[in-house]
Structure formats: structure tokens, C-alpha cells
Write an enzyme that holds these catalytic residues in place. Sequence first.
Site, PDB file in Angstrom:
ATOM      1  N   HIS A   1      -7.286  10.281   4.995  1.00  0.00           N
ATOM      2  CA  HIS A   1      -6.574   9.381   5.854  1.00  0.00           C
ATOM      3  C   HIS A   1      -6.501   9.733   7.393  1.00  0.00           C
ATOM      4  O   HIS A   1      -6.454  10.830   7.890  1.00  0.00           O
ATOM      5  CB  HIS A   1      -4.965   9.374   5.481  1.00  0.00           C
ATOM      6  CG  HIS A   1      -4.859   8.571   4.092  1.00  0.00           C
ATOM      7  ND1 HIS A   1      -4.854   9.124   2.848  1.00  0.00           N
ATOM      8  CD2 HIS A   1      -4.956   7.193   3.901  1.00  0.00           C
ATOM      9  CE1 HIS A   1      -4.708   8.275   1.910  1.00  0.00           C
ATOM     10  NE2 HIS A   1      -4.638   7.113   2.666  1.00  0.00           N
TER      11      HIS A   1
ATOM     12  N   ASP B   1       0.910  -1.253  -0.035  1.00  0.00           N
ATOM     13  CA  ASP B   1       0.077  -0.225  -0.233  1.00  0.00           C
ATOM     14  C   ASP B   1       1.041   1.189   0.096  1.00  0.00           C
ATOM     15  O   ASP B   1       1.938   1.285   0.763  1.00  0.00           O
ATOM     16  CB  ASP B   1      -0.838  -0.172   1.301  1.00  0.00           C
ATOM     17  CG  ASP B   1      -1.933   0.956   1.151  1.00  0.00           C
ATOM     18  OD1 ASP B   1      -2.445   1.153   0.194  1.00  0.00           O
ATOM     19  OD2 ASP B   1      -2.330   1.375   2.251  1.00  0.00           O
ATOM     20  N   HIS B   2       0.560   2.302  -0.917  1.00  0.00           N
ATOM     21  CA  HIS B   2       1.022   3.556  -0.903  1.00  0.00           C
ATOM     22  C   HIS B   2       2.717   3.482  -0.839  1.00  0.00           C
ATOM     23  O   HIS B   2       3.182   4.317  -0.078  1.00  0.00           O
ATOM     24  CB  HIS B   2       0.814   4.427   0.432  1.00  0.00           C
ATOM     25  CG  HIS B   2      -0.802   5.108   0.495  1.00  0.00           C
ATOM     26  ND1 HIS B   2      -0.790   6.127  -0.326  1.00  0.00           N
ATOM     27  CD2 HIS B   2      -1.575   4.647   1.082  1.00  0.00           C
ATOM     28  CE1 HIS B   2      -1.928   6.430  -0.225  1.00  0.00           C
ATOM     29  NE2 HIS B   2      -2.694   5.681   0.673  1.00  0.00           N
TER      30      HIS B   2
ATOM     31  N   ALA C   1      -7.405   1.063   8.086  1.00  0.00           N
ATOM     32  CA  ALA C   1      -6.263   0.842   8.903  1.00  0.00           C
ATOM     33  C   ALA C   1      -6.715   1.502  10.224  1.00  0.00           C
ATOM     34  O   ALA C   1      -6.376   1.020  11.454  1.00  0.00           O
ATOM     35  CB  ALA C   1      -5.190   1.791   8.286  1.00  0.00           C
ATOM     36  N   THR C   2      -6.828   2.869  10.283  1.00  0.00           N
ATOM     37  CA  THR C   2      -6.919   3.592  11.559  1.00  0.00           C
ATOM     38  C   THR C   2      -7.932   2.820  12.644  1.00  0.00           C
ATOM     39  O   THR C   2      -7.630   2.795  13.935  1.00  0.00           O
ATOM     40  CB  THR C   2      -7.435   5.233  11.482  1.00  0.00           C
ATOM     41  OG1 THR C   2      -6.470   5.763  10.287  1.00  0.00           O
ATOM     42  CG2 THR C   2      -7.382   5.893  12.595  1.00  0.00           C
TER      43      THR C   2
ATOM     44  N   SER D   1     -11.674   4.559   7.172  1.00  0.00           N
ATOM     45  CA  SER D   1     -11.919   4.702   8.734  1.00  0.00           C
ATOM     46  C   SER D   1     -12.621   5.807   9.267  1.00  0.00           C
ATOM     47  O   SER D   1     -13.363   5.677  10.252  1.00  0.00           O
ATOM     48  CB  SER D   1     -10.679   4.561   9.468  1.00  0.00           C
ATOM     49  OG  SER D   1      -9.807   3.290   9.527  1.00  0.00           O
TER      50      SER D   1
ATOM     51  N   HIS E   1      -9.760   4.946  -0.249  1.00  0.00           N
ATOM     52  CA  HIS E   1      -8.698   5.124   1.178  1.00  0.00           C
ATOM     53  C   HIS E   1      -9.301   6.009   2.180  1.00  0.00           C
ATOM     54  O   HIS E   1     -10.126   6.804   1.806  1.00  0.00           O
ATOM     55  CB  HIS E   1      -7.368   5.822   0.425  1.00  0.00           C
ATOM     56  CG  HIS E   1      -6.624   4.971  -0.358  1.00  0.00           C
ATOM     57  ND1 HIS E   1      -5.049   4.602   0.037  1.00  0.00           N
ATOM     58  CD2 HIS E   1      -6.833   4.248  -1.531  1.00  0.00           C
ATOM     59  CE1 HIS E   1      -4.918   3.846  -0.959  1.00  0.00           C
ATOM     60  NE2 HIS E   1      -5.854   3.622  -1.734  1.00  0.00           N
ATOM     61  N   GLY E   2      -8.626   6.024   3.352  1.00  0.00           N
ATOM     62  CA  GLY E   2      -9.056   6.688   4.370  1.00  0.00           C
ATOM     63  C   GLY E   2     -10.541   6.442   4.907  1.00  0.00           C
ATOM     64  O   GLY E   2     -11.197   7.074   5.321  1.00  0.00           O
TER      65      GLY E   2
ATOM     66  N   ASN F   1     -10.202   0.643   1.988  1.00  0.00           N
ATOM     67  CA  ASN F   1      -8.884   0.380   2.646  1.00  0.00           C
ATOM     68  C   ASN F   1      -9.058   0.962   4.082  1.00  0.00           C
ATOM     69  O   ASN F   1      -9.758   1.859   4.322  1.00  0.00           O
ATOM     70  CB  ASN F   1      -8.068   1.257   2.193  1.00  0.00           C
ATOM     71  CG  ASN F   1      -7.545   0.852   0.891  1.00  0.00           C
ATOM     72  OD1 ASN F   1      -8.014  -0.580   0.300  1.00  0.00           O
ATOM     73  ND2 ASN F   1      -6.392   1.103   0.390  1.00  0.00           N
TER      74      ASN F   1
END
Length: 274
Positions: A175, A81-82, A227-228, A206, A203-204, A225
Site C-alpha cells: 500500500h 474498503d478495509h 488509491a495512491t 498504485s 491491493h496496493g 484497487n
Amino acid sequence: MPLTPVPNLIAAARPGGLGAFNVITLEHAEAIAAAAESAKRPAVLQLSENTAIYHGSIAPLALACLRIAADSSASVAVHLDHATTVELIYAAVDLGIRSVMYDGSTLDYADNLATTAAIARWCHDRGVHIEAELGEVGGKDGAHAPGARTDPDEAVEFVDVTGIDALAVAVGSSHAMHTRTAELDNELIARLAAKVPVPLVLHGSSGVPDDGLRAAITHGMTKVNIATRLNIQMTTTIRTTLATNPTLSDPRKYLTPARTAIQSEVEHFLHLLA
Ligand SMILES: [Zn+2]
């Protein structure tokens, strides 16, 4: 089961979305794979460039993720990722990762186009799936305001010229949000989904509430996606466990409930996106 290519996971997830979850520690990867098994849904283990930098090398955690994915009874892929450097993409593919994201969003448009196209050719020569980004998703390193939006015509041109397999779009998410208050532009998601010939990636995610994620899928978003949210669950659980057990020293005693908390959160999203 053998490692599943990301396009197969996207197909398996439809008409729902494909959940992709960022791995920072071994416990993240174990929890995500366990959640994919219990939810009976495909999932992606993602390693970011920042996580590779944190560990000093992408190799140890990438190899662990590849083994966890291969040993899982669920359909699980591993994705880089990224990545902002080709060197990291080369290293990831060399280790056996078959899906990468090149992030040239800080380049000007012409440079992003040319660099992404060259990396996509390199990936396709090796059968590697490539995601790229057009119009920076806000929040990462505070670089851009969350007001950034992907233009559909520019997105069509970007996909056409670069030959990428999936496109990360800016549609209102940002993000590293700790509140779930982002409002997505569903009308723009629908216009992008109608015009762009490859799957769209959010993305972002969360920072987006549950009903917003459901609506994004309904309007044509494909990969989501997260993550947080996992890190909030992990850290909150560790903080509570240590606060209630001040003499505890064995990391397994607080990482076990933390891993369970990550698994529950991933299960929630996998069911939500189904
Ligand atoms: Zn991202």
C-alpha cells in the site's frame, strides 16, 4: 442507471480486470464516475475506513457516492474498503452499500477465519458481497514487510470456511507506494487463480507499473484497487495550480483541474485493465 452489484461488474469487466478506485473527496467520486462513462468500462467507488474516520462519519460521502453511482450512465458500484470493525460494515450496509471488505488481517489466522465467517454470514443474509484479506498486504500503517505472500492452500481453506465472495491476496504489492516499482509474483497469481474459487483482488496496485498490472490480469487477477495514484495526480495538480496563481482563493479554481487530472488517471487505468 440503477446501482450495479459488484459480481455483475466483475462479469462485465471480463476478460479484463475491474478497476476499483478510492474516494476521499466528492471530486474523486465525480472524476471516477466521469471516467467510467468516457472509457465505457465498469468501475467501483471505494470508501475506506480511514476516509470514514477522516470525515467523522461514513454517511455523507457514502450517500454522495451512492447517488453519483446511481446517476451515472456507466456501471458503477460503491464498496466499503478495509473495514476493521463490524460497526462500520453495519453502518455502510444500512446506508445502502452492497459490497464490503472486512480486513481481519491483523488478527491471528484462527481469529481472522472465525470473524470473517461470521461477518460473511451476516452479509449474505442481506445480499451483500464480501471481500476479505488473508496474509496482510504490506505497507498499510507500516505493519508488514512487502515480502508477505498468500499461500494457495491456506487461501482455498480460508475461502471455503468463511464463504467470502472475493479474496485480497498478498502477491508482492504494497500500500501507499509513491514509486511504481513493485514486482508481482505472477506465478503465484496463476497458482492462486487456478485453485481459489472466488475472484482475486490486488491491493496496493498504485505501486505496480502498467505492464505489471496487465500481466497480473493475464495471470488471473480480477479486481484492482487504486488509491495512491489518484492522490498523487490530485495533489500535484493543486500544487502546480496554486504555485502559478499565488492570489487564487476560490477552491473551485484549483479543484476543477485536480478533478480533471483524477479523471484522466482513472481513464488510463480503465483502458489498461480492459
Ligand atoms: Zn488495500
